[in-house]
Design a protein around this motif. Structure first.
Motif, short mmCIF file in Angstrom:
data_model
loop_
_atom_site.label_atom_id
_atom_site.label_comp_id
_atom_site.label_asym_id
_atom_site.label_seq_id
_atom_site.Cartn_x
_atom_site.Cartn_y
_atom_site.Cartn_z
N GLY A 36 0.79 -1.23 0.00
CA GLY A 36 0.00 0.00 0.00
C GLY A 36 0.82 1.28 0.00
O GLY A 36 2.04 1.26 -0.02
N ILE A 37 0.09 2.37 0.07
CA ILE A 37 0.69 3.70 -0.03
C ILE A 37 1.01 4.24 1.37
O ILE A 37 0.53 3.73 2.37
N THR A 38 1.82 5.30 1.39
CA THR A 38 2.16 5.96 2.64
C THR A 38 1.31 7.23 2.77
O THR A 38 0.65 7.63 1.81
N PRO A 39 1.33 7.90 3.93
CA PRO A 39 0.57 9.16 4.08
C PRO A 39 1.05 10.26 3.13
O PRO A 39 0.35 11.24 2.91
N TYR A 40 2.25 10.11 2.55
CA TYR A 40 2.80 11.13 1.67
C TYR A 40 2.56 10.84 0.19
O TYR A 40 3.00 11.59 -0.67
N SER A 41 1.86 9.77 -0.12
CA SER A 41 1.62 9.39 -1.51
C SER A 41 0.68 10.36 -2.21
O SER A 41 -0.31 10.79 -1.63
#
Length: 197
Positions: free
Chosen positions: A147-152
């Motif tokens: 999955g993605i990070t909070p900064y994606s």
């Protein structure tokens, strides 16, 4: 096409020149009947058909050839950027349901059944679309990388791909907007991924 793909070569009215072939690690296949090697690596089906047609034209007058993909090789993609686990990911190959339907619609009166059936019937139980033989997508690659990070920035996902040789080769790139996928259900943004994307 690439090493590990399985194809079926159909030479109409000439069963001795037809058969199932697997592209070997060096990118070559051995053509049935004439026993010549030909490289199919990085070619589209139509490019491969033209190349095989040239080889057969030395031995057969006006050959009528079709090629079907019966099984796709596993693909490897590299995911980098703002994902939890960037890296190299492999996805299982797929069966070609589209080619399966075309293949089953052909008339094989002139071809021995053992040659003409590279597709086990029980493996293809498709309902409205692809089942377990579907192709991996960008979403699958993101999921594999946890999955993605909070900064994606999911409104700007870049896919870099090797261009077809017939289109000049090199690399091509596209931008995808997964915001529209999640908010509006725009499935056109969740494209199929290819080997070496």
């Amino acid at each position: 096409l690439g090493p590990g793909d399985k194809i079926f070569l159909l030479t109409r009215l000439l069963p001795e020149y037809s058969g199932s072939l697997q592209i070997m690690p060096d990118g070559y296949v051995l053509l049935p009947g004439i026993y010549e090697k030909v490289s199919l690596n990085a070619l589209t089906l139509e490019e491969a058909r033209e190349k095989i047609l040239l080889k057969f034209s030395k031995y057969v007058k006006s050959p009528n050839i079709s090629i079907f993909i019966t099984s796709y090789r596993p693909i490897t993609v590299y995911v980098k950027g703002e994902v939890v686990k960037p890296g190299l990911y492999s996805f299982k190959g797929s069966k070609s349901l589209q080619d399966q339907k075309i293949f089953e619609s052909l008339n094989f009166d002139q071809i021995d059944e053992s040659i003409a059936n590279p597709f086990p019937k029980e493996e293809f139980k498709a309902g409205g679309g692809y089942t377990s033989y579907g192709f991996p997508t960008v979403y699958d690659a993101l999921r594999a990388s946890q999955g993605i990070t909070p900064y994606s920035d999911i409104s700007s996902i870049k896919i870099i791909r090797q261009n077809k040789l017939s289109d000049g080769g090199g690399k091509i790139m596209t931008n995808l907007n997964f915001v529209s996928l999640f908010k509006e259900g725009d499935l056109s943004q969740n494209i199929r991924i290819f080997d070496q994307d």
